[in-house]
Design a protein around this motif. Structure first.
Motif, PDB file in Angstrom:
ATOM      1  N   PRO A   1       0.706  -1.291   0.032  1.00 64.29           N
ATOM      2  CA  PRO A   1      -0.061  -0.001   0.068  1.00 64.29           C
ATOM      3  C   PRO A   1       0.739   1.103  -0.077  1.00 64.29           C
TER       4      PRO A   1
ATOM      5  N   MET B   1       2.549   3.233   9.998  1.00 65.44           N
ATOM      6  CA  MET B   1       1.228   2.690  10.339  1.00 65.44           C
ATOM      7  C   MET B   1       0.328   3.659  11.066  1.00 65.44           C
TER       8      MET B   1
ATOM      9  N   TYR C   1      -3.737  -3.528   7.518  1.00 63.73           N
ATOM     10  CA  TYR C   1      -3.260  -3.221   6.067  1.00 63.73           C
ATOM     11  C   TYR C   1      -3.016  -4.619   5.373  1.00 63.73           C
TER      12      TYR C   1
ATOM     13  N   ASN D   1      -0.938  -5.245  11.251  1.00 62.73           N
ATOM     14  CA  ASN D   1      -1.131  -3.722  11.760  1.00 62.73           C
ATOM     15  C   ASN D   1       0.123  -3.425  12.554  1.00 62.73           C
TER      16      ASN D   1
END
Length: 485
Positions: free
Chosen positions: A40, A426, A451, A475
């Motif tokens: 991501p 994060m 994620y 995460n």
């Protein structure tokens, strides 16, 4: 053939186990594994923040032989390998405790317990996957009988080497194997109970039979002075965990291969860099000669031409080096690892890592990646970063056969990838959500912020061309699960 197993190793590491099986009638087997890692954009992992050195620092690879495969019932037979090979090694050691006999004795102990471990795992997997109601009692009885026979056979070997010619140090090798075996029997018996319980097939009689096996091994270890689990341990069984780790490393040491890693394509790289330097020098010399011929020596135009040519020479050199480096990156790998065992050159492994644009990703891979409509829309603005990790393996069949007395089908490459660098940016793992409660009171509900890192693996070997997709769910607290599609 290439087999894969992807699982969680710990909260921050993914384990990818790749099995490379070399054909017996083919002198050389080549394998290729390409892994596209879709990350991501919000994690801020890109060429500038995550270099090759960072990637290889997060990557740990252990290369070992595939454990020779034997049925548990064949291991329990005293007349068949691998037990017959082990017994013969002990007989020869007792008669002649030379360095060669000692090495063979230790080698066969390690191989025997490693083979037992692999066979126990496969036997339990078979029982859990194929243990139909009418066959379950038979399979469990066979499991119990085989373990009892293997334990009795191995423990009877002590009398062979309990002679004056065998030192205490040599006896310890046997005791290490004996302790490791006892731990294996106990641990795998617990795993069988747990697996049957989850599948709803654990009857009272089966539980009683397996628990009797567990208690027998615990009592045996206490009798021999081996460490056992203590429920009220003051240090939380710290010493036991440490010893179990040491025994595992000792037992499986014979399966690990020797590796020698070096940069790939060093000589051709130097040739290309020399060409780049030569091209820049040709340009600078041509400019100097032409201006010298036209304006002569010690003139201002000639002086300016020399300065400009040398300025451009350095730029031409760097641009040419960059161009060749880009071309090299496509054809050559970052590292080459030579693989050997007992002076036998088994083969080699090559690997490389590079960020690639989505336009360079094959359409089949993007199809398997299978973004949802909302992800596809978001990807137009916040593009996923894509890492391509390539691996090329070559195995020599004759060397594999010569490096061991046991049948060897190939090698395992066990890769552990640490994701600690991916979690630094994060968000908080818990997100407050709101819901109407009783009497229209507002209730706060905790939601998890997760994620997703997608892996698409491509396997190539002869006619084999397979694709697998995995998704790492994580995460800031670490890896939550790994999903297979």
């Amino acid at each position: 053939m290439i087999e894969d197993l992807v699982k969680i190793h710990d909260k921050f590491s993914v384990e990818i186990k790749l099995g490379f099986y070399a054909r017996r009638k083919q002198p050389v087997s080549d394998f290729a594994v390409n892994t596209w890692i879709f990350i991501p954009n919000s994690l801020d992992i890109n060429r500038g923040t995550y270099q090759k050195a960072d990637f290889y620092r997060d990557l740990k690879s252990n290369i070992r032989l595939i454990t020779p495969s034997y049925l548990l019932r064949d291991i329990a037979d005293k007349e068949k390998p691998p037990f017959s090979l082990l017994e013969n090694a002990l007989q020869q050691l007792a008669s002649d405790p030379s360095r060669t006999r000692t090495a063979e004795y230790e080698y066969h102990i390690r191989m025997f317990v490693s083979i037992v471990k692999s066979s126990l795992r496969e036997e339990i997997q078979h029982i859990l996957e194929n243990g139909l109601d009418e066959d379950l009692d038979y399979l469990v009885d066979n499991f119990d009988n085989c373990i009892n026979n293997i334990a009795a056979n191995f423990r009877s070997l002590k009398r062979i080497i309990n002679v004056p010619s065998i030192s205490r140090e040599l006896m310890n090798y046997y005791f290490f194997g004996d302790e490791f075996l006892s731990n294996l029997f106990e641990q795998h018996a617990f795993k069988l109970i747990d697996g049957l319980k989850k599948k709803g097939h654990l009857t009272g009689d089966i539980r009683e039979k397996i628990m009797a096996l567990i208690h027998a091994e615990i009592n045996y270890k206490k009798e021999k002075g081996y460490q056992v689990v203590e429920k009220e341990s003051p240090n939380r069984n710290r010493n036991l965990v440490f010893r179990l780790s040491l025994l595992k490393k000792y037992a499986e040491n014979e399966l690990f291969l020797n590796t020698n890693q070096r940069r790939d394509g060093v000589w051709i790289e130097q040739v290309y860099l020399s060409i780049a330097a030569g091209l820049s020098m040709v340009f600078a010399t041509a400019v100097a000669f032409s201006f010298q011929q036209k304006y002569g020596n010690f003139t201002m135009p000639f002086f300016v031409a020399l300065v400009v040519s040398y300025m451009l020479k350095d730029r031409i050199k760097e641009l040419t080096r960059y161009y060749f480096a880009h071309k090299l990156g496509r054809r050559f790998f970052d590292h080459r690892t030579d693989i050997s065992l007992s002076e036998h050159e088994i083969g080699w492994s090559k690997e490389s890592m590079v960020f690639v644009p989505e336009s360079k990703v094959p359409g089949e891979v993007l199809k398997i990646r299978d973004r949802s409509a909302i992800l596809e829309a978001d990807n137009r603005n916040n593009r996923e970063k894509i890492i391509l990790y390539r691996k090329l393996i070559r195995l020599n069949r004759q060397s594999l056969d010569e490096c061991s007395l046991y049948p060897t089908s190939g090698m395992n490459d066990i890769i552990r990838f640490n994701v600690s660098n991916f979690i630094q940016k994060m968000d908080n793992p818990i997100v407050p959500l709101y819901s109407p409660g009783n009497n229209d009171e507002i209730e706060t509900v905790k939601g998890e912020k997760m994620y997703y890192i997608n892996l698409v693996l491509q396997f190539k070997n002869e006619d084999q061309l397979d694709y697998k997709r995995y998704r790492i769910v994580l995460n800031r607290k670490g890896i939550n699960e790994i999903e297979k599609f």
